[in-house]
Design a protein around this motif. Structure first.
Motif, PDB file in Angstrom:
ATOM      1  N   GLY A  69       0.805  -1.226   0.000  1.00 24.95           N
ATOM      2  CA  GLY A  69       0.000   0.000   0.000  1.00 24.95           C
ATOM      3  C   GLY A  69       0.832   1.269   0.000  1.00 24.95           C
ATOM      4  O   GLY A  69       0.551   2.208  -0.759  1.00 24.95           O
ATOM      5  N   ASN A  70       1.867   1.316   0.830  1.00 20.79           N
ATOM      6  CA  ASN A  70       2.707   2.514   0.887  1.00 20.79           C
ATOM      7  C   ASN A  70       3.460   2.718  -0.416  1.00 20.79           C
ATOM      8  O   ASN A  70       3.642   3.851  -0.863  1.00 20.79           O
ATOM      9  CB  ASN A  70       3.697   2.432   2.051  1.00 20.79           C
ATOM     10  CG  ASN A  70       3.014   2.573   3.383  1.00 20.79           C
ATOM     11  OD1 ASN A  70       1.936   3.152   3.477  1.00 20.79           O
ATOM     12  ND2 ASN A  70       3.631   2.046   4.417  1.00 20.79           N
ATOM     13  N   SER A  73       1.030   4.086  -3.043  1.00 20.90           N
ATOM     14  CA  SER A  73       0.778   5.489  -2.739  1.00 20.90           C
ATOM     15  C   SER A  73       1.942   6.374  -3.180  1.00 20.90           C
ATOM     16  O   SER A  73       1.748   7.421  -3.797  1.00 20.90           O
ATOM     17  CB  SER A  73       0.528   5.650  -1.244  1.00 20.90           C
ATOM     18  OG  SER A  73       0.328   6.993  -0.911  1.00 20.90           O
ATOM     19  N   LEU A  74       3.159   5.957  -2.881  1.00 21.19           N
ATOM     20  CA  LEU A  74       4.348   6.697  -3.279  1.00 21.19           C
ATOM     21  C   LEU A  74       4.434   6.835  -4.799  1.00 21.19           C
ATOM     22  O   LEU A  74       4.686   7.917  -5.332  1.00 21.19           O
ATOM     23  CB  LEU A  74       5.607   6.012  -2.752  1.00 21.19           C
ATOM     24  CG  LEU A  74       6.943   6.553  -3.268  1.00 21.19           C
ATOM     25  CD1 LEU A  74       7.181   7.958  -2.731  1.00 21.19           C
ATOM     26  CD2 LEU A  74       8.066   5.623  -2.891  1.00 21.19           C
TER      27      LEU A  74
END
Length: 85
Positions: A69-70, A73-74
């Motif tokens: 997820g991170n 997003s990045l």
């Protein structure tokens, strides 16, 4: 295996294995419309003796959201035009 055992197994897979499964799902759903006989997802289903492929898809994607997820997003924040067309 039970669904809970399969979920535990998928939740604890290494990132490369999970990524291979996500690639198989993408090819199945959005490129070819079918699974290749020798794909990672078919091997997982056979090894775990769990043939509910739609359920496996859900478990895999949930684990991927949690694990990646991170990163997603990045990537979207850094170059949104690549992903939003």
């Amino acid at each position: 295996m039970s669904r809970d055992e399969v979920k535990y197994y998928i939740d604890h897979m290494d990132a490369n294995g999970l990524l291979n499964l996500c690639n198989d799902i993408n090819e199945w759903k959005y490129k070819y419309g079918k699974l290749k006989p020798d794909c990672t997802l078919n091997h997982l289903a056979e090894n775990l003796q769990y043939w509910e492929l739609r359920d496996l898809e859900e478990l895999i994607l949930n684990a991927a959201h949690e694990k990646f997820g991170n990163l997603v997003s990045l990537l979207i924040k850094s170059e949104p035009s690549i992903y939003i067309k």
